[in-house]
Design an enzyme around this catalytic site. Sequence first.
Site, short mmCIF file in Angstrom:
data_model
loop_
_atom_site.label_atom_id
_atom_site.label_comp_id
_atom_site.label_asym_id
_atom_site.label_seq_id
_atom_site.Cartn_x
_atom_site.Cartn_y
_atom_site.Cartn_z
N ASP A 233 44.24 31.41 44.27
CA ASP A 233 45.53 32.08 44.05
C ASP A 233 46.66 31.31 44.73
O ASP A 233 46.42 30.49 45.63
CB ASP A 233 45.50 33.53 44.55
CG ASP A 233 45.21 33.66 46.04
OD1 ASP A 233 44.34 32.92 46.55
OD2 ASP A 233 45.85 34.48 46.71
N GLU B 221 43.48 35.09 48.58
CA GLU B 221 43.62 34.60 49.95
C GLU B 221 45.02 34.85 50.46
O GLU B 221 45.23 35.30 51.59
CB GLU B 221 43.30 33.09 50.02
CG GLU B 221 43.23 32.54 51.44
CD GLU B 221 44.56 32.03 52.01
OE1 GLU B 221 44.60 31.70 53.20
OE2 GLU B 221 45.56 31.99 51.28
ZN LIG Z 1 46.35 28.16 51.27
#
Ligand SMILES: [Zn+2]
Length: 385
Positions: free
Chosen positions: A74, A136
Site C-alpha cells: 500500500d 502498513e
Molecule cells: Zn513504507
Amino acid sequence: MISSHALDLAQTLVRMNTVSQNSNLELIHFIRDHLAKLGVKSRLTYNADKTKANLFATLGEGKASGIILSGHTDTVPWDGQDWTMDPLSALVKDGNLYGRGSADMKAFIGIAVSHAEQFLASDAPFAVHFAFSYDEEVGCFGVKELIADLRDANIRPLACIVGEPTSMVPAIAHKGVYRYKCCVRGKEAHSSLTPHSVNAIEMAARVVGRVRDMAEGFERDEPRFEGFDVPFSTASVGQFHGGIADNVVPRDAEFRYEFRDLPTANAAQMQSEVVAYARSLEPAMQKVAPQTGFSFETICEIPSFLGSKDDAVTRLAQELSGEKGTTLVAFGTEAGLFKNAGIPTVVCGPGSIQQAHQPDEYVSLEQLGRCEAFMQGLASTKAFG
Ligand SMILES: [Zn+2]
C-alpha cells in the site's frame, strides 16, 4: 544500472493504485500469477471483507528454511499534494523513477519479484520468501495476519529483510508508534450551574496535561539512545475536539495522542499510565453523574524495532549492499513485528525516506541498481549464519 526487466516490474507496480484505502488485489493477483507461471504457489491472507490481501511465497521449496524479503504494497495518498506529473505514471526522467510508492516501497518489491527465477535456480542453502503486506501505512495491520498465518502453518523463516527506503544502508533500530483516541463523556448543564455538571473538556485537558508531563519526563529522565535525531521517547497530542457553545458546559470531548517509544522503553506501560490517571478522575465525575467517564480506543500499535550489528542477517545485508556500517531510522516499519515473532530482522532498501510521502516521490536508478545487485548477491550466497 538497473536491468530493464527489473525496472519494468517496478514501473508496473507503481502504475497500480494501491493507496491504503483502496483494494490491493490487482497488485497481489499480478504477483501471484507471475509466480504461478514459475511454478511457485502463493499463500494469500485477507482482511475481514476480502478487499485486501497479503502474499507469502517460498522460492526454493524443499530447503529447510528461508530468508524473507518483506515489503508493503500500500501507499499513502496524494490528495492536495503538488505533483508535476501523474503520481501513477512511473515516469523515468533525469536518472530517477518517479511515482507514488516508487521509494516507499514498490521498487523494492518489483526488483525482488524480478529475481524470482534466480532465487529458484539458486544453490544457496536457504530458500527466499516473499512477504508482501497490505495496510502498513495505516498501522501495520496486514502483516500481523501474515505473521499469524506463518505461525499457524509452522513456517519458521531464518531471517527477514524489510526493504523500506534506507538508501541501502542496513538499519537496526527504530522507535515504535502507538496512537490512541480518548473520548470523555461528561454531563452538560447551563454554564451558570457548573456544580451540577461534569465538564468533558476540562477532564480531557487534565489527561492531556498528563501526556505532556510524561513527554517532559522522557526528555528529562530517560536514558538516551544515541543515534536517533530525538534520542528519547516522545509523546504528543495531535487532535482535540469538544464543546458546542460558550454558555453550555460541554458533555463531550475527545482527543488523539501518540507515543513514539525508544526500543529500550515500554509503550504499553506509557498507555497504562494514561488510562490509570484517567480512571483516577472518574470517581469524582461519577459522584455528579454516574454515566460519565473516559473510554479509550487504539488507533495503531507499531512496535519499536531493535536488531543487532551481530545478527547474521545484518552482516548479510552489509555484505550484499556493500555497506560497512549500520544506521537507525526515524520511521516505523514492520520490522518490530517480525522480530517479536522470533525472526532476526534488518531494514534495508533502495531510496530515501526524504522522498517518501512527498509530491514527486522518486527513487534514483542508481539506488535501484544497488538493490538489484543486492538481490543477485542474495541468489548467489553460499552460506548463512
Ligand atoms: Zn513504507
